[in-house]
Scaffold this motif. Structure first.
Motif, PDB file in Angstrom:
ATOM      1  N   ILE A 188       0.839  -1.209   0.000  1.00  0.00           N
ATOM      2  CA  ILE A 188       0.000   0.000   0.000  1.00  0.00           C
ATOM      3  C   ILE A 188       0.870   1.254   0.000  1.00  0.00           C
ATOM      4  O   ILE A 188       0.613   2.221  -0.731  1.00  0.00           O
ATOM      5  CB  ILE A 188      -0.946  -0.014   1.218  1.00  0.00           C
ATOM      6  N   ILE A 189       1.927   1.245   0.830  1.00  0.00           N
ATOM      7  CA  ILE A 189       2.822   2.401   0.885  1.00  0.00           C
ATOM      8  C   ILE A 189       3.553   2.577  -0.443  1.00  0.00           C
ATOM      9  O   ILE A 189       3.720   3.698  -0.944  1.00  0.00           O
ATOM     10  CB  ILE A 189       3.827   2.238   2.043  1.00  0.00           C
ATOM     11  N   THR A 190       3.997   1.463  -1.024  1.00  0.00           N
ATOM     12  CA  THR A 190       4.756   1.529  -2.273  1.00  0.00           C
ATOM     13  C   THR A 190       3.910   2.053  -3.421  1.00  0.00           C
ATOM     14  O   THR A 190       4.337   2.911  -4.192  1.00  0.00           O
ATOM     15  CB  THR A 190       5.306   0.138  -2.633  1.00  0.00           C
ATOM     16  N   PHE A 191       2.689   1.524  -3.536  1.00  0.00           N
ATOM     17  CA  PHE A 191       1.839   1.878  -4.665  1.00  0.00           C
ATOM     18  C   PHE A 191       0.987   3.117  -4.416  1.00  0.00           C
ATOM     19  O   PHE A 191       0.600   3.799  -5.357  1.00  0.00           O
ATOM     20  CB  PHE A 191       0.925   0.708  -5.025  1.00  0.00           C
ATOM     21  N   ALA A 196      -4.067  -1.404  -6.461  1.00  0.00           N
ATOM     22  CA  ALA A 196      -2.819  -2.031  -6.897  1.00  0.00           C
ATOM     23  C   ALA A 196      -2.285  -2.990  -5.846  1.00  0.00           C
ATOM     24  O   ALA A 196      -1.838  -4.100  -6.164  1.00  0.00           O
ATOM     25  CB  ALA A 196      -1.776  -0.957  -7.206  1.00  0.00           C
ATOM     26  N   ALA A 197      -2.318  -2.579  -4.580  1.00  0.00           N
ATOM     27  CA  ALA A 197      -1.817  -3.438  -3.511  1.00  0.00           C
ATOM     28  C   ALA A 197      -2.673  -4.687  -3.361  1.00  0.00           C
ATOM     29  O   ALA A 197      -2.155  -5.807  -3.254  1.00  0.00           O
ATOM     30  CB  ALA A 197      -1.775  -2.664  -2.199  1.00  0.00           C
ATOM     31  N   LEU A 323      -5.663  -9.152 -14.376  1.00  0.00           N
ATOM     32  CA  LEU A 323      -6.193  -8.339 -13.287  1.00  0.00           C
ATOM     33  C   LEU A 323      -5.903  -6.858 -13.515  1.00  0.00           C
ATOM     34  O   LEU A 323      -6.726  -5.998 -13.190  1.00  0.00           O
ATOM     35  CB  LEU A 323      -5.579  -8.796 -11.959  1.00  0.00           C
ATOM     36  N   LEU A 324      -4.736  -6.560 -14.072  1.00  0.00           N
ATOM     37  CA  LEU A 324      -4.429  -5.168 -14.390  1.00  0.00           C
ATOM     38  C   LEU A 324      -5.388  -4.616 -15.435  1.00  0.00           C
ATOM     39  O   LEU A 324      -5.710  -3.418 -15.435  1.00  0.00           O
ATOM     40  CB  LEU A 324      -2.984  -5.060 -14.890  1.00  0.00           C
ATOM     41  N   GLY A 325      -5.855  -5.485 -16.324  1.00  0.00           N
ATOM     42  CA  GLY A 325      -6.833  -5.056 -17.313  1.00  0.00           C
ATOM     43  C   GLY A 325      -8.139  -4.647 -16.666  1.00  0.00           C
ATOM     44  O   GLY A 325      -8.782  -3.669 -17.075  1.00  0.00           O
ATOM     45  N   PHE A 326      -8.567  -5.392 -15.653  1.00  0.00           N
ATOM     46  CA  PHE A 326      -9.795  -5.028 -14.941  1.00  0.00           C
ATOM     47  C   PHE A 326      -9.616  -3.721 -14.165  1.00  0.00           C
ATOM     48  O   PHE A 326     -10.559  -2.949 -14.011  1.00  0.00           O
ATOM     49  CB  PHE A 326     -10.196  -6.143 -13.967  1.00  0.00           C
ATOM     50  N   VAL A 331      -4.964   1.480 -10.851  1.00  0.00           N
ATOM     51  CA  VAL A 331      -3.728   1.034 -10.208  1.00  0.00           C
ATOM     52  C   VAL A 331      -2.851   2.218  -9.839  1.00  0.00           C
ATOM     53  O   VAL A 331      -1.880   2.070  -9.090  1.00  0.00           O
ATOM     54  CB  VAL A 331      -2.925   0.071 -11.116  1.00  0.00           C
ATOM     55  N   LEU A 332      -3.161   3.402 -10.373  1.00  0.00           N
ATOM     56  CA  LEU A 332      -2.411   4.607 -10.041  1.00  0.00           C
ATOM     57  C   LEU A 332      -3.051   5.295  -8.839  1.00  0.00           C
ATOM     58  O   LEU A 332      -4.271   5.205  -8.634  1.00  0.00           O
ATOM     59  CB  LEU A 332      -2.402   5.579 -11.224  1.00  0.00           C
TER      60      LEU A 332
END
Length: 745
Positions: A188-191, A196-197, A323-326, A331-332
């Motif tokens: 969570i901190i990274t993204f 995304a997390a 999953l990134l497509g969904f 994710v940003l």
């Protein structure tokens, strides 16, 4: 490879519903198979070809009634001499009858009849024989055995059931969830994005679920040691999260550069995915390479862990793009979703209902890259003071490695179990009443061609053993039904993992080696542990040479360089030496042992060093590839060697830091388990990852790379032509997509 994975990533995004559905089907099928086909795990460690194992095989043939698991109930009377009174004898007989009636028990031996009573008449040992082996004893039978003697204890006596029958599968409880929770927080901190997390964590959990379910499904047809699933779970979780993290990070970076989600996913899988495939391959090869040691339980452990890592790689390059497509631009972080970027023309999706994935307002500018982050600042600092940084790092790692030469290996015994556990209580009570040697008794098998030869050899063997230093007692022989095989019990003066006991085993074997007319074999749990440890110690240098040679070859293939692979191999050796040193200092020498919840320092478990080398090799190559591949990527596209080093560190530091923290937290979660084997494995892996990621890869590597300059990428022309081009950094992909031509070739 990069071009192939680029197409795979785009295809997975376009057919994301199908991909997700297929993986869910695989998960359900594997889960059902595990529920119906799961078999028991083994708690014993066998070593085919050793003297101790040959003796055990002979005993199972000649003494079939004693081939099942055994238990030893330690009994302590309220006062000295009480075992010799009628009341005391009645209490012991009551306990023996209760033990004989337990489910799964063939019979129990009255210690008063065989002399298993301490000289002061206060302690006794009741031998209990089970019908089946320790791995076949049910939980109900084991529980009943642990609860034996409640009525006797009510009379003021102390009863402590122990023995090999208490060995079971380590339990996975809530403590490991702490590591997963920490990993989620790091993500969570990274993204800066819950989507995304959460997606990265979900992806890893699905992969580890498939891997573990498949492993348990196979346990019905192959013998798994109790630690094999734990190791597979450790690695499956750690690399599953890390591999998904790397691909998601590159995907987000591509989105911020103005690419559509489909194009961003394709390029992320083509570049970061290539590194994931290579890094996963190194882990798999190193783990599968444990088979060269030719120790069955270690081979199974390595292959089980390698299988879960393979699944983690497959999930990362197929399910993660879907999953990134969904998720689309979710994710940003919210603050970046509105940053104006230029859209790549080749990024149009094909699904009719995917407006959240591909539709985004186009802009005319690409965001300027921020080079003020910690990774860039750290890289500039390290490259500026590269010589002092290298010297200080080497000195620090050298100091940490100082205890390594004192490392001793052994299989764990009840004396090192958690304080208060049934096995530990029984061991302590036995040691208190009879001495430490009674917790690790040896067995000598005398096998002659006929009964007369055996009868003639037994007195000679007995006399030779009694004259051996550190022998406390030799029990009278037990003969097989045909009289051709005799079994002698030998009690050392020292405990199972004591150096003097190890010396005794060799002295006894040397003493009885010249007996004529019979084969004399020494066995027992203590002897087996010594044989296993010695064979693993002999195999350790060979395996280390194999792993180091493999790292040099693979990295030469990837980076088209001679010096970079040599640097990576030397860094790996530094990591291993320092990790061994810290682990020995805490788990063997007892320094700061309370910090990891260790009750009793003891020699390291015999298979820990070779297993640690295999796992750390793969993980070290992970970080090497993810950092240095970006350096080479920038170098071949025009940057100077120093600029490429700073750029590679700047882009990779945040992600590698997050990946290392995730691995440390996952491995560290296993330190809280009571089982000393799992505890030491979790600690050694966690500290090894910390040293390799933060000291070796993120400090020594950039310092050395800046010191080498352009020479770091030198490779003889004939060797460059001979080596195939695997295109980890995506040079071929850039050419395929019409990007600028590489400058340094």
């Amino acid at each position: 490879m990069a071009t192939l994975l680029y197409r795979l990533g785009r295809g997975a995004l376009r057919r994301r519903r199908l991909v997700v559905a297929l993986w869910l089907v695989v998960l359900v099928v594997a889960g059902l198979a595990a529920a119906t086909l799961r078999g028991p795990t083994a708690s014993n460690f066998t070593m085919p070809g050793t003297e101790s194992q040959r003796a055990l095989d002979l005993l199972s043939e000649q003494f079939p009634a004693a081939s099942g698991a055994t238990g030893t109930i330690a009994v302590k009377a309220p006062a000295d001499g009480q075992l010799g009174t009628p009341e005391g004898q009645a209490v012991v007989q009551e306990l023996v009858q209760e033990a004989s009636a337990l489910p799964g028990v063939v019979g129990a031996v009255n210690p008063l009849q065989v002399g298993a009573v301490s000289p002061n008449g206060r302690y006794a040992l009741v031998q209990v024989q089970f019908a089946t082996g320790g791995d076949e004893v049910t939980d109900e039978q084991r529980t009943a055995y642990e609860e034996v003697g409640a009525a006797v204890e009510a009379k003021g006596w102390q009863v402590a059931p122990g023995g090999e029958v208490l060995g079971g599968e380590p339990e996975i409880g809530s403590t490991e969830a702490i590591g997963v929770l920490v990993a989620a927080i790091v993500l969570i901190i990274t993204f800066g994005s819950l989507v995304a997390a959460g997606m990265t964590m979900l992806n890893a959990l699905i992969g580890v679920g498939v891997g573990m379910a498949g492993l348990f499904a196979l346990s019905g047809v192959i013998e798994l040691t109790s630690t094999a699933p734990i190791l597979a779970l450790m690695l499956g979780l750690a690399v599953g999260i890390d591999y998904s993290l790397f691909i998601t990070s590159r995907h987000r970076q591509n989105l911020l550069e103005g690419m559509s989600p489909e194009e961003a996913v394709g390029r992320a899988v083509g570049t970061a995915g290539s590194a994931v495939v290579f890094a996963g391959a190194t882990v798999v090869i190193a783990l599968a390479g444990l088979a060269v040691v030719n120790i069955p339980f270690l081979t199974v452990m390595g292959l089980a862990a390698a299988a879960t890592v393979t699944i983690a790689v497959l999930v990362a390059i197929t399910l993660q793009p879907a999953l990134l497509g969904f998720a689309g631009h979710r994710v940003l972080p919210r603050r970046l979703r509105a940053v104006p970027t230029a859209t790549v023309a080749d990024g149009v999706g094909t699904d009719e209902d995917d407006t959240d994935v591909t539709d985004r307002p186009a802009a005319t500018t690409t965001p300027i890259e921020d080079r003020t982050g910690f990774g860039f600042r750290w890289a500039r600092l390290v490259t500026r003071f590269r010589v002092p940084v290298i010297l200080v790092s080497l000195l620090g790692l050298g100091l940490l490695a100082l205890p390594t030469p004192d490392m001793r290996l052994a299989l764990p015994d009840a004396s090192t179990a958690t304080e208060g556990s049934p096995a530990r209580v029984a061991s302590d009570l036995t040691t208190e009443g009879f001495g430490p040697g009674f917790t690790g008794r040896l067995a000598v098998v005398v096998a002659g061609d006929d009964a007369q030869a055996t009868a003639a050899a037994v007195p000679q063997v007995t006399a030779m053993i009694q004259r051996t230093e550190n022998v406390l007692a030799v029990a009278p022989p037990q003969l097989s039904p045909d009289g051709r095989t005799a079994l002698l019990g030998v009690v050392p003066k020292t405990g199972p993992t004591d150096e003097a006991t190890e010396t005794l085993v060799h002295d006894v074997r040397d003493a009885v080696g010249g007996v004529q007319g019979a084969d004399v074999l020494l066995t027992g749990a203590t002897a087996i542990g010594i044989d296993v440890s010695e064979k693993l110690s002999d195999a350790l240098p060979i395996y280390l040479l194999l792993v180091v040679g493999l790292s040099v070859l693979l990295l030469m293939l990837v980076f088209r360089s001679l010096l970079v692979p040599m640097k990576a191999a030397l860094g790996f050796l530094l990591t291993v030496a320092a990790t061994f040193g810290i682990t020995v200092a805490i788990f063997q020498q007892g320094h700061l042992a309370s910090l990891v919840g260790l009750d009793t320092p003891a020699p390291l478990v015999s298979f820990l060093p070779i297993l640690l080398i295999g796992i750390l090799f793969g993980l070290a190559m992970d970080y090497e590839v993810f950092l240095v591949s970006r350096m080479r990527e920038d170098f071949v596209h025009g940057d100077t060697a120093r600029e490429a080093t700073i750029s590679g560190m700047g882009h990779g530091a945040r992600v590698v830091t997050a990946a290392a923290l995730i691995m440390i937290s996952v491995f560290g979660g296993f330190v809280f388990l009571d089982d000393p084997i799992i505890k030491s494995m979790g600690f050694a892996l966690a500290i090894g990852v910390a040293i390799d990621a933060f000291v070796v890869r993120m400090t020594i590597v950039p310092a050395v790379m800046s010191l080498l300059g352009d020479r770091a990428w030198w490779l003889p022309r004939w060797l460059n032509r001979a080596l195939p081009n695997v295109d980890i950094e995506g040079e071929g992909l850039r050419t395929h997509l019409g990007d600028r031509t590489p400058t340094h070739v």
